[in-house]
Motif scaffolding. Sequence first.
Motif, PDB file in Angstrom:
ATOM      1  N   VAL A  21       0.578  -1.107  -0.356  1.00 41.99           N
ATOM      2  CA  VAL A  21       0.300   0.293  -0.120  1.00 41.99           C
ATOM      3  C   VAL A  21       1.063   1.361  -0.417  1.00 41.99           C
ATOM      4  CG1 VAL A  21      -1.942   1.450   1.276  1.00 41.99           C
ATOM      5  CG2 VAL A  21      -2.147  -0.996   1.325  1.00 41.99           C
ATOM      6  N   ALA A  22       0.769   2.036  -1.324  1.00 35.22           N
ATOM      7  CA  ALA A  22       1.630   3.139  -1.108  1.00 35.22           C
ATOM      8  C   ALA A  22       0.706   4.478  -0.758  1.00 35.22           C
ATOM      9  CB  ALA A  22       2.216   3.717  -2.586  1.00 35.22           C
ATOM     10  N   TYR A  23       0.662   5.386   0.493  1.00 34.88           N
ATOM     11  CA  TYR A  23       0.206   6.576   0.768  1.00 34.88           C
ATOM     12  C   TYR A  23       0.887   7.558  -0.633  1.00 34.88           C
ATOM     13  CZ  TYR A  23      -1.631   3.871   4.700  1.00 34.88           C
ATOM     14  OH  TYR A  23      -1.983   3.017   5.226  1.00 34.88           O
ATOM     15  N   THR A  24       0.232   8.480  -1.070  1.00 34.37           N
ATOM     16  CA  THR A  24       0.139   9.326  -2.134  1.00 34.37           C
ATOM     17  C   THR A  24       1.822  10.659  -1.454  1.00 34.37           C
ATOM     18  OG1 THR A  24      -0.904  10.554  -1.659  1.00 34.37           O
ATOM     19  CG2 THR A  24      -1.488   9.120  -3.878  1.00 34.37           C
ATOM     20  N   ARG A  39       4.321  -2.774   3.397  1.00 32.18           N
ATOM     21  CA  ARG A  39       4.225  -4.190   2.605  1.00 32.18           C
ATOM     22  C   ARG A  39       4.161  -4.635   3.870  1.00 32.18           C
ATOM     23  NH1 ARG A  39       4.523  -7.174  -1.929  1.00 32.18           N
ATOM     24  NH2 ARG A  39       5.013  -8.847  -1.162  1.00 32.18           N
ATOM     25  N   VAL A  40       2.399  -5.269   4.093  1.00 31.96           N
ATOM     26  CA  VAL A  40       1.520  -5.986   5.112  1.00 31.96           C
ATOM     27  C   VAL A  40       1.169  -7.052   4.291  1.00 31.96           C
ATOM     28  CG1 VAL A  40       1.756  -3.557   6.535  1.00 31.96           C
ATOM     29  CG2 VAL A  40      -0.200  -4.469   4.823  1.00 31.96           C
ATOM     30  N   PRO A  41       0.819  -7.835   5.953  1.00 31.66           N
ATOM     31  CA  PRO A  41       0.120  -8.932   4.502  1.00 31.66           C
ATOM     32  C   PRO A  41      -1.403  -8.721   5.185  1.00 31.66           C
ATOM     33  CG  PRO A  41       1.403  -9.092   7.211  1.00 31.66           C
ATOM     34  CD  PRO A  41       1.553  -7.441   6.511  1.00 31.66           C
ATOM     35  N   GLN A  42      -2.284  -9.220   3.851  1.00 30.10           N
ATOM     36  CA  GLN A  42      -3.231  -9.221   3.785  1.00 30.10           C
ATOM     37  C   GLN A  42      -4.098  -9.669   4.846  1.00 30.10           C
ATOM     38  OE1 GLN A  42      -4.114 -11.847  -0.270  1.00 30.10           O
ATOM     39  NE2 GLN A  42      -2.883 -10.849  -0.939  1.00 30.10           N
ATOM     40  N   GLY A  43      -5.647  -9.256   4.271  1.00 26.58           N
ATOM     41  CA  GLY A  43      -5.911  -9.515   6.461  1.00 26.58           C
ATOM     42  C   GLY A  43      -7.216  -8.127   6.384  1.00 26.58           C
TER      43      GLY A  43
END
Length: 583
Positions: free
Chosen positions: A257-260, A266-270
């Motif tokens: 997930v990139a915040y502008t 980079r994290v686990p899904q869920g």
Amino acid sequence: MHVLWRGDTLQRLRLVSGLILFTFAATHFINHSLGLISVDWMHEMQKWRWVVTRSWPGTIVLLAALLTHASLGLYKLAGRATLRLPRWELVQILLGISIPFLLLPHIINTRIAHVFFNVNDIYVYELAKLWPASAIIQSLLLVIVWVHGCMGIHFWMRLYPAYRRIFPLLLTLAVIIPLSALGGFAVAGSNVAAAIEIPSVFANLKVLTRWPDAAASESLAWLRNLARIEFGAVLAVIFGCIAWTYFARVAGPKVTVAYTSGPTVRVPQGPTLLEISRMSRVPHASVCGGRARCSTCRVRIERGSYGLPPPVFPEVVTLGSIGAPPNVRLACQIRPEHYLIVTRLLKSETAGPEDIAIEEADSAGVEKTLAVMFVDLRDFTRLSEKRLPFDVVYVLNEFFGVVGAAITEHGGWIDKFLGDGLLAVFGQRDGVEAGCRQALRTARDVDLALDHINAKLEAELGRPLAVGIGIDAGPLLVGRIGYGESVDFTVIGNPVNVASRLESLTKERDVQLIMSRGVVRMTGWIPPAALTDQVSVRGVAEPVGIIMVKRGRELPADVLALRAEEKEKEKPAAWTAGFWGRR
């Protein structure tokens, strides 16, 4: 759908069950407070309460509410991907967890003892049991239950504008009820403890209340311990689920997930995007705590929206209430599984209960009637031509420092800086009439502050600084304008145009301050005819009536004086200084 009723079905069930339990607790504590008068009064009210609470329908409702609220709270806790939460939410969870350890033994001593051991658990029985041996524990239970319930109601109701108007009254009640309950418990408990020191009185009390014998007392003690152990086991399972989920996700697939405005994580899904922000220590607004009731956690999906499922009912309702475009989603409702680029649309430090109404204004904006002030340094371009950039910045910062202090002192906020001038807005908090008076007080203070600046800088500048001030009031569109992280709140409307024109006119008329007749009318001032005139303003069909004032300090004292209702409101206000959280 009303803002207070938003959320999914489980959230609404938890809300309704919590309100039922809080109502029971409130009436129970009010019953306690009658102990300040006498134990007899406590018994009389208890009879009326038992008509409801000990009837079969009342019993079923209360039991269902207790089981539902506790079960759903634990279910939500077990499903959390992170315990990095706002402080208020952590406190509320900890209070909620502690309640069963104290409440279950109390229920066993009263209702269970009554139903299964035929105990007449009237007030005098409980007071004799609790005072003084368990007075501290019982008082702690009362406080914890009350604070937990009040927190839940506050963080639910604060989304409703009407709540903020009656908040002082409700806060008063929230303090008075538990204090009087504790006082009633202490007074009545002391009286009963003193009375049962007489053996004959204690013997009569045992007969009246069908005091449990040794075998029944042992059974009740066993049940109390069992209840605590079982709930402790449930909590162990809950935290075991949280730990298992955490390690399973760590070992599982990841998502970026990139915040502008940074960072990229980079994290686990869920987890939801809101939980991802909290796990990654990325500031993210969320007034309602991630329940889809408010829209403060919303983000704009810049890339990766194809990988997100469509919004479900609670999210649709909340986003629809602000007219959000299709690429705006609630961070508390989306669970990224593919690469995502997002822009947080609200800054976390500005999304508190006081300013949520204005923060909810999206690109479509909201209309508000406010007062607008333009302040501009005269001839500053010529003054700065032969000076180094550092000197120019120093002078401007000195000027903006005193002007900004005057604006925030009187309840306004700076909407934008415009080179050597600025635009300020008044009336968001207290209404346009108060805003107009605040703008005039600000004009007076700016004029007086110039004396200090000029005494400090005149030798360096060679001439005193002078300002022009224009003020108008009327309907304005307040909304978010810009792109990406440059999106910001601002005001748009005819009063901005008029105030700017009036400020420009001050140089022609050789006055410091010009305001529209509408502003003066709202302040209640009737100016002399010599100060009035009419001018044509581009974009305005009819001539605008104006009032010209040579210096801000010449404004009438009765117009500048604080009215009774303003004395508590107009203070040096960090509230306004950080209202938009942009500077």
